[in-house]
Design a protein around this motif. Structure first.
Motif, PDB file in Angstrom:
ATOM      1  N   LEU A   1      23.682  40.746 -64.225  1.00 41.65           N
ATOM      2  CA  LEU A   1      25.172  40.616 -65.074  1.00 41.65           C
ATOM      3  C   LEU A   1      24.925  39.906 -66.458  1.00 41.65           C
ATOM      4  O   LEU A   1      24.022  39.199 -66.751  1.00 41.65           O
ATOM      5  CB  LEU A   1      25.916  39.274 -64.044  1.00 41.65           C
ATOM      6  CG  LEU A   1      26.417  40.087 -62.914  1.00 41.65           C
ATOM      7  CD1 LEU A   1      27.142  38.872 -62.084  1.00 41.65           C
ATOM      8  CD2 LEU A   1      27.325  41.064 -62.867  1.00 41.65           C
ATOM      9  N   LYS A   2      26.057  40.459 -67.404  1.00 39.09           N
ATOM     10  CA  LYS A   2      25.864  39.915 -68.798  1.00 39.09           C
ATOM     11  C   LYS A   2      27.051  38.722 -68.925  1.00 39.09           C
ATOM     12  O   LYS A   2      28.043  39.207 -68.295  1.00 39.09           O
ATOM     13  CB  LYS A   2      26.115  40.849 -69.649  1.00 39.09           C
ATOM     14  CG  LYS A   2      25.024  41.807 -70.343  1.00 39.09           C
ATOM     15  CD  LYS A   2      25.224  42.863 -71.323  1.00 39.09           C
ATOM     16  CE  LYS A   2      26.113  43.712 -70.985  1.00 39.09           C
ATOM     17  NZ  LYS A   2      26.534  44.733 -72.062  1.00 39.09           N
ATOM     18  N   ILE A   3      26.577  37.671 -69.003  1.00 34.92           N
ATOM     19  CA  ILE A   3      27.482  36.516 -69.021  1.00 34.92           C
ATOM     20  C   ILE A   3      27.484  35.787 -70.403  1.00 34.92           C
ATOM     21  O   ILE A   3      26.640  35.358 -71.002  1.00 34.92           O
ATOM     22  CB  ILE A   3      27.119  35.301 -68.135  1.00 34.92           C
ATOM     23  CG1 ILE A   3      26.775  36.035 -66.581  1.00 34.92           C
ATOM     24  CG2 ILE A   3      27.855  34.164 -67.936  1.00 34.92           C
ATOM     25  CD1 ILE A   3      28.008  36.225 -65.721  1.00 34.92           C
TER      26      ILE A   3
ATOM     27  N   ILE B   1      24.906  25.312 -68.114  1.00 37.89           N
ATOM     28  CA  ILE B   1      25.520  25.106 -66.679  1.00 37.89           C
ATOM     29  C   ILE B   1      25.448  26.430 -66.174  1.00 37.89           C
ATOM     30  O   ILE B   1      25.123  26.514 -64.917  1.00 37.89           O
ATOM     31  CB  ILE B   1      26.939  24.765 -66.840  1.00 37.89           C
ATOM     32  CG1 ILE B   1      27.002  23.212 -67.430  1.00 37.89           C
ATOM     33  CG2 ILE B   1      27.852  24.884 -65.957  1.00 37.89           C
ATOM     34  CD1 ILE B   1      28.276  22.567 -67.714  1.00 37.89           C
ATOM     35  N   ALA B   2      25.546  27.694 -67.007  1.00 37.71           N
ATOM     36  CA  ALA B   2      25.589  28.991 -66.500  1.00 37.71           C
ATOM     37  C   ALA B   2      24.065  29.292 -65.854  1.00 37.71           C
ATOM     38  O   ALA B   2      24.089  29.912 -64.817  1.00 37.71           O
ATOM     39  CB  ALA B   2      26.066  30.019 -67.454  1.00 37.71           C
TER      40      ALA B   2
ATOM     41  N   HIS C   1      20.934  37.421 -61.129  1.00 37.31           N
ATOM     42  CA  HIS C   1      20.058  37.941 -62.569  1.00 37.31           C
ATOM     43  C   HIS C   1      20.956  37.877 -63.433  1.00 37.31           C
ATOM     44  O   HIS C   1      22.039  38.684 -63.466  1.00 37.31           O
ATOM     45  CB  HIS C   1      19.307  38.979 -62.276  1.00 37.31           C
ATOM     46  CG  HIS C   1      18.201  38.786 -61.546  1.00 37.31           C
ATOM     47  ND1 HIS C   1      16.800  37.978 -61.778  1.00 37.31           N
ATOM     48  CD2 HIS C   1      17.941  39.366 -60.159  1.00 37.31           C
ATOM     49  CE1 HIS C   1      16.106  38.104 -60.699  1.00 37.31           C
ATOM     50  NE2 HIS C   1      16.643  38.976 -59.781  1.00 37.31           N
ATOM     51  N   VAL C   2      21.024  37.221 -64.678  1.00 36.91           N
ATOM     52  CA  VAL C   2      21.893  37.005 -65.725  1.00 36.91           C
ATOM     53  C   VAL C   2      21.220  37.304 -67.049  1.00 36.91           C
ATOM     54  O   VAL C   2      20.236  36.620 -67.157  1.00 36.91           O
ATOM     55  CB  VAL C   2      23.069  35.820 -65.716  1.00 36.91           C
ATOM     56  CG1 VAL C   2      23.781  35.899 -64.340  1.00 36.91           C
ATOM     57  CG2 VAL C   2      22.295  34.493 -65.696  1.00 36.91           C
ATOM     58  N   ASP C   3      21.964  37.948 -67.957  1.00 38.40           N
ATOM     59  CA  ASP C   3      21.487  37.767 -69.549  1.00 38.40           C
ATOM     60  C   ASP C   3      22.768  37.044 -69.982  1.00 38.40           C
ATOM     61  O   ASP C   3      23.783  37.237 -69.756  1.00 38.40           O
ATOM     62  CB  ASP C   3      21.670  39.185 -70.106  1.00 38.40           C
ATOM     63  CG  ASP C   3      20.507  39.981 -69.701  1.00 38.40           C
ATOM     64  OD1 ASP C   3      19.354  39.530 -69.376  1.00 38.40           O
ATOM     65  OD2 ASP C   3      20.685  41.321 -69.374  1.00 38.40           O
ATOM     66  N   LEU C   4      22.420  35.842 -70.502  1.00 33.30           N
ATOM     67  CA  LEU C   4      23.324  34.976 -71.099  1.00 33.30           C
ATOM     68  C   LEU C   4      23.540  35.273 -72.590  1.00 33.30           C
ATOM     69  O   LEU C   4      22.512  35.360 -73.294  1.00 33.30           O
ATOM     70  CB  LEU C   4      22.779  33.277 -70.794  1.00 33.30           C
ATOM     71  CG  LEU C   4      22.762  32.954 -69.499  1.00 33.30           C
ATOM     72  CD1 LEU C   4      22.230  31.778 -69.274  1.00 33.30           C
ATOM     73  CD2 LEU C   4      24.231  32.997 -68.638  1.00 33.30           C
ATOM     74  N   ILE C   5      24.689  35.304 -72.818  1.00 33.67           N
ATOM     75  CA  ILE C   5      25.194  35.421 -74.406  1.00 33.67           C
ATOM     76  C   ILE C   5      25.840  34.203 -74.764  1.00 33.67           C
ATOM     77  O   ILE C   5      27.055  34.117 -74.251  1.00 33.67           O
ATOM     78  CB  ILE C   5      25.919  36.774 -74.544  1.00 33.67           C
ATOM     79  CG1 ILE C   5      25.260  37.994 -74.049  1.00 33.67           C
ATOM     80  CG2 ILE C   5      26.368  36.856 -75.894  1.00 33.67           C
ATOM     81  CD1 ILE C   5      26.191  39.114 -73.599  1.00 33.67           C
ATOM     82  N   LYS C   6      25.165  33.726 -75.884  1.00 27.37           N
ATOM     83  CA  LYS C   6      25.831  32.324 -76.430  1.00 27.37           C
ATOM     84  C   LYS C   6      26.908  32.632 -77.251  1.00 27.37           C
ATOM     85  O   LYS C   6      26.829  33.220 -78.089  1.00 27.37           O
ATOM     86  CB  LYS C   6      24.717  31.499 -76.880  1.00 27.37           C
ATOM     87  CG  LYS C   6      25.317  30.278 -77.792  1.00 27.37           C
ATOM     88  CD  LYS C   6      25.261  29.129 -77.020  1.00 27.37           C
ATOM     89  CE  LYS C   6      25.849  28.022 -77.880  1.00 27.37           C
ATOM     90  NZ  LYS C   6      25.882  26.641 -77.348  1.00 27.37           N
TER      91      LYS C   6
END
Ligand code: AMP
Length: 214
Positions: free
Chosen positions: A115-117, A124-125, A135-140
Protein backbone atom coordinates in the motif's frame (compact mmCIF):
# COMPACT_ATOMS: atom_id res chain seq x y z
CA UNK A 1 12.85 32.01 34.96
CA UNK A 2 10.48 29.25 33.84
CA UNK A 3 9.78 29.16 30.09
CA UNK A 4 6.68 27.37 28.86
CA UNK A 5 6.37 26.43 25.15
CA UNK A 6 2.85 26.48 23.72
CA UNK A 7 1.36 26.67 20.24
CA UNK A 8 -1.41 29.05 19.21
CA UNK A 9 -4.96 27.77 18.85
CA UNK A 10 -6.55 24.87 20.65
CA UNK A 11 -3.51 23.93 22.78
CA UNK A 12 -3.04 27.54 23.91
CA UNK A 13 -6.75 28.08 24.63
CA UNK A 14 -7.19 24.81 26.50
CA UNK A 15 -3.96 25.23 28.49
CA UNK A 16 -4.97 28.68 29.83
CA UNK A 17 -7.36 27.32 32.51
CA UNK A 18 -4.64 24.92 33.68
CA UNK A 19 -2.16 27.77 33.95
CA UNK A 20 -4.78 29.71 35.90
CA UNK A 21 -4.97 26.76 38.31
CA UNK A 22 -1.22 27.23 38.82
CA UNK A 23 -1.83 30.96 39.48
CA UNK A 24 -0.34 31.93 36.12
CA UNK A 25 -2.16 34.36 33.82
CA UNK A 26 -0.82 35.18 30.38
CA UNK A 27 -0.94 38.97 30.09
CA UNK A 28 -1.04 39.20 26.27
CA UNK A 29 -3.42 37.75 23.69
CA UNK A 30 -1.43 35.84 21.02
CA UNK A 31 -4.21 36.44 18.47
CA UNK A 32 -3.84 40.21 18.86
CA UNK A 33 -0.08 40.48 18.78
CA UNK A 34 2.84 39.21 16.75
CA UNK A 35 4.97 38.72 19.82
CA UNK A 36 6.48 35.28 20.25
CA UNK A 37 7.34 35.71 23.93
CA UNK A 38 4.38 36.48 26.16
CA UNK A 39 4.63 37.73 29.71
CA UNK A 40 2.55 36.45 32.61
CA UNK A 41 1.41 37.87 35.94
CA UNK A 42 4.40 36.03 37.47
CA UNK A 43 7.66 37.84 36.74
CA UNK A 44 9.60 34.56 36.60
CA UNK A 45 7.25 32.73 34.19
CA UNK A 46 7.01 33.41 30.44
CA UNK A 47 5.32 31.69 27.50
CA UNK A 48 6.99 31.16 24.11
CA UNK A 49 4.86 30.47 21.03
CA UNK A 50 6.17 27.78 18.69
CA UNK A 51 4.73 25.36 16.13
CA UNK A 52 3.27 22.22 17.77
CA UNK A 53 5.94 20.01 16.19
CA UNK A 54 8.69 22.29 17.54
CA UNK A 55 7.50 22.09 21.17
CA UNK A 56 9.47 18.88 21.98
CA UNK A 57 12.60 20.33 20.30
CA UNK A 58 12.42 23.54 22.37
CA UNK A 59 11.96 21.56 25.57
CA UNK A 60 14.60 18.94 24.74
CA UNK A 61 17.31 21.54 24.01
CA UNK A 62 16.40 23.84 26.89
CA UNK A 63 14.80 26.69 24.86
CA UNK A 64 11.84 26.01 27.13
CA UNK A 65 11.57 24.17 30.46
CA UNK A 66 8.04 22.87 29.96
CA UNK A 67 5.73 22.52 26.98
CA UNK A 68 2.35 21.25 25.91
CA UNK A 69 1.89 19.28 22.70
CA UNK A 70 -0.03 16.34 21.25
CA UNK A 71 0.94 12.72 21.88
CA UNK A 72 1.29 12.33 18.08
CA UNK A 73 4.04 14.97 18.04
CA UNK A 74 5.78 13.37 21.01
CA UNK A 75 5.79 9.93 19.40
CA UNK A 76 7.16 11.32 16.14
CA UNK A 77 9.86 13.31 17.97
CA UNK A 78 10.93 10.65 20.49
CA UNK A 79 11.32 11.11 24.25
CA UNK A 80 15.09 11.64 24.64
CA UNK A 81 15.83 13.98 27.56
CA UNK A 82 12.13 14.55 28.12
CA UNK A 83 9.81 13.70 30.96
CA UNK A 84 6.10 13.28 30.19
CA UNK A 85 4.42 13.43 33.57
CA UNK A 86 0.84 14.13 32.57
CA UNK A 87 -1.92 13.45 30.07
CA UNK A 88 -3.71 16.82 30.08
CA UNK A 89 -6.86 15.31 28.51
CA UNK A 90 -7.23 18.33 26.20
CA UNK A 91 -7.11 18.70 22.39
CA UNK A 92 -8.49 15.16 22.08
CA UNK A 93 -8.61 13.51 18.67
CA UNK A 94 -7.62 10.20 17.09
CA UNK A 95 -5.04 8.95 14.62
CA UNK A 96 -6.65 6.93 11.85
CA UNK A 97 -6.09 5.39 8.46
CA UNK A 98 -8.47 6.85 5.86
CA UNK A 99 -9.08 5.98 2.22
CA UNK A 100 -11.47 6.80 -0.61
CA UNK A 101 -14.88 5.24 -0.05
CA UNK A 102 -14.46 3.25 -3.28
CA UNK A 103 -11.07 1.79 -2.28
CA UNK A 104 -11.43 -1.69 -0.77
CA UNK A 105 -8.80 -1.25 1.93
CA UNK A 106 -9.69 -4.45 3.83
CA UNK A 107 -9.39 -6.48 0.63
CA UNK A 108 -6.04 -4.89 -0.27
CA UNK A 109 -4.71 -5.71 3.22
CA UNK A 110 -6.04 -9.30 3.03
CA UNK A 111 -4.40 -9.76 -0.36
CA UNK A 112 -1.07 -8.64 1.05
CA UNK A 113 -0.89 -5.78 -1.48
CA UNK A 114 1.81 -3.18 -1.03
CA UNK A 115 0.00 0.00 0.00
CA UNK A 116 1.04 3.58 -0.67
CA UNK A 117 0.42 5.59 2.48
CA UNK A 118 0.75 9.38 2.59
CA UNK A 119 1.25 10.98 5.98
CA UNK A 120 2.95 13.58 8.10
CA UNK A 121 3.23 10.93 10.84
CA UNK A 122 5.78 8.64 9.26
CA UNK A 123 6.98 7.05 12.53
CA UNK A 124 3.49 6.23 13.78
CA UNK A 125 2.45 4.88 10.35
CA UNK A 126 5.62 2.77 9.98
CA UNK A 127 5.14 1.13 13.40
CA UNK A 128 1.42 0.58 12.90
CA UNK A 129 1.76 -1.21 9.55
CA UNK A 130 4.90 -3.12 10.62
CA UNK A 131 3.02 -4.60 13.59
CA UNK A 132 0.14 -5.59 11.27
CA UNK A 133 2.59 -7.11 8.80
CA UNK A 134 1.34 -4.87 5.99
CA UNK A 135 3.92 -3.75 3.41
CA UNK A 136 3.74 -0.03 2.80
CA UNK A 137 5.51 2.69 0.88
CA UNK A 138 5.39 5.78 3.08
CA UNK A 139 5.08 9.15 1.37
CA UNK A 140 5.91 12.07 3.64
CA UNK A 141 3.64 15.11 3.36
CA UNK A 142 3.49 18.27 5.46
CA UNK A 143 -0.22 19.05 5.06
CA UNK A 144 -3.46 18.52 3.10
CA UNK A 145 -3.03 14.75 3.40
CA UNK A 146 -6.65 14.29 2.27
CA UNK A 147 -5.62 15.23 -1.23
CA UNK A 148 -3.28 12.25 -1.64
CA UNK A 149 -5.89 9.48 -2.22
CA UNK A 150 -7.98 11.84 -4.39
CA UNK A 151 -5.12 12.50 -6.79
CA UNK A 152 -3.75 8.96 -6.91
CA UNK A 153 -0.63 9.92 -4.95
CA UNK A 154 -1.50 7.31 -2.30
CA UNK A 155 -3.99 4.51 -1.54
CA UNK A 156 -4.63 5.79 1.96
CA UNK A 157 -3.50 8.35 4.53
CA UNK A 158 -2.62 8.30 8.20
CA UNK A 159 -3.96 11.48 9.75
CA UNK A 160 -5.56 13.08 12.76
CA UNK A 161 -9.35 13.00 12.88
CA UNK A 162 -11.40 15.07 15.27
CA UNK A 163 -15.02 15.56 14.08
CA UNK A 164 -14.47 13.69 10.80
CA UNK A 165 -15.70 16.73 8.83
CA UNK A 166 -12.47 17.12 6.83
CA UNK A 167 -12.57 13.47 5.73
CA UNK A 168 -16.28 13.65 4.84
CA UNK A 169 -15.81 16.87 2.85
CA UNK A 170 -13.21 15.03 0.75
CA UNK A 171 -15.15 11.75 0.32
CA UNK A 172 -12.75 9.80 2.52
CA UNK A 173 -13.68 7.24 5.18
CA UNK A 174 -11.84 6.02 8.25
CA UNK A 175 -10.80 2.42 7.72
CA UNK A 176 -8.64 1.85 10.81
CA UNK A 177 -8.25 3.43 14.19
CA UNK A 178 -4.60 3.69 15.25
CA UNK A 179 -4.69 5.48 18.61
CA UNK A 180 -6.38 8.10 20.75
CA UNK A 181 -4.44 11.36 20.96
CA UNK A 182 -4.48 14.09 23.59
CA UNK A 183 -2.09 16.80 24.71
CA UNK A 184 0.78 15.95 27.08
CA UNK A 185 2.81 18.03 29.48
CA UNK A 186 6.45 17.66 28.51
CA UNK A 187 9.28 18.68 30.81
CA UNK A 188 13.04 19.05 30.28
CA UNK A 189 14.63 16.48 32.62
CA UNK A 190 17.61 18.69 33.48
CA UNK A 191 15.33 21.67 34.21
CA UNK A 192 13.27 19.46 36.50
CA UNK A 193 16.41 18.84 38.59
CA UNK A 194 17.68 22.44 38.52
CA UNK A 195 14.33 24.20 39.00
CA UNK A 196 12.59 21.40 40.84
CA UNK A 197 10.34 23.45 43.13
CA UNK A 198 8.68 25.85 40.64
CA UNK A 199 8.33 23.16 37.98
CA UNK A 200 6.84 20.68 40.47
CA UNK A 201 4.37 23.37 41.53
CA UNK A 202 3.22 23.77 37.91
CA UNK A 203 2.99 19.99 37.32
CA UNK A 204 0.98 19.52 40.54
CA UNK A 205 -1.40 22.39 39.68
CA UNK A 206 -1.93 20.98 36.17
CA UNK A 207 -2.52 17.50 37.67
CA UNK A 208 -5.24 18.80 40.01
CA UNK A 209 -6.81 20.79 37.15
CA UNK A 210 -6.95 17.58 35.06
CA UNK A 211 -8.39 15.59 37.97
CA UNK A 212 -11.18 18.10 38.62
CA UNK A 213 -11.98 18.69 34.92
CA UNK A 214 -15.67 17.94 34.25
P1 AMP B 1 -11.84 17.23 11.70
O1 AMP B 1 -12.32 17.77 10.39
O2 AMP B 1 -12.55 17.85 12.88
O3 AMP B 1 -11.88 15.71 11.77
O4 AMP B 1 -10.33 17.67 11.90
C1 AMP B 1 -9.34 17.08 11.12
C2 AMP B 1 -8.20 18.01 10.81
O5 AMP B 1 -7.94 18.93 11.85
C3 AMP B 1 -6.97 17.15 10.63
O6 AMP B 1 -6.51 17.30 9.31
C4 AMP B 1 -5.97 17.63 11.65
O7 AMP B 1 -4.83 18.11 11.01
C5 AMP B 1 -6.65 18.77 12.39
N1 AMP B 1 -6.82 18.47 13.85
C6 AMP B 1 -7.98 18.24 14.48
N2 AMP B 1 -7.80 18.04 15.79
C7 AMP B 1 -6.48 18.16 16.00
C8 AMP B 1 -5.64 18.05 17.17
N3 AMP B 1 -6.13 17.81 18.38
N4 AMP B 1 -4.31 18.20 17.01
C9 AMP B 1 -3.79 18.44 15.79
N5 AMP B 1 -4.52 18.56 14.65
C10 AMP B 1 -5.83 18.42 14.76
Amino acid sequence: MITLALSKGRIFDETLPMLAAAGIEVTEDPEKSRKLILGTNQPDVRVVLVRPSDVPTYVQWGGADIGVTGLDTMIEHGNAGLYLPLDLKIAGCRMSVAARADFDYAHAVRQGSRLKIATKFVGIARDFFAIKGVHVDLIKLYGSMELAPLTGLADAIVDIVSTGNTLRANNLVEVEHIMEISARLVVNQAALKLKREPIRRIIDAFASAVATKP
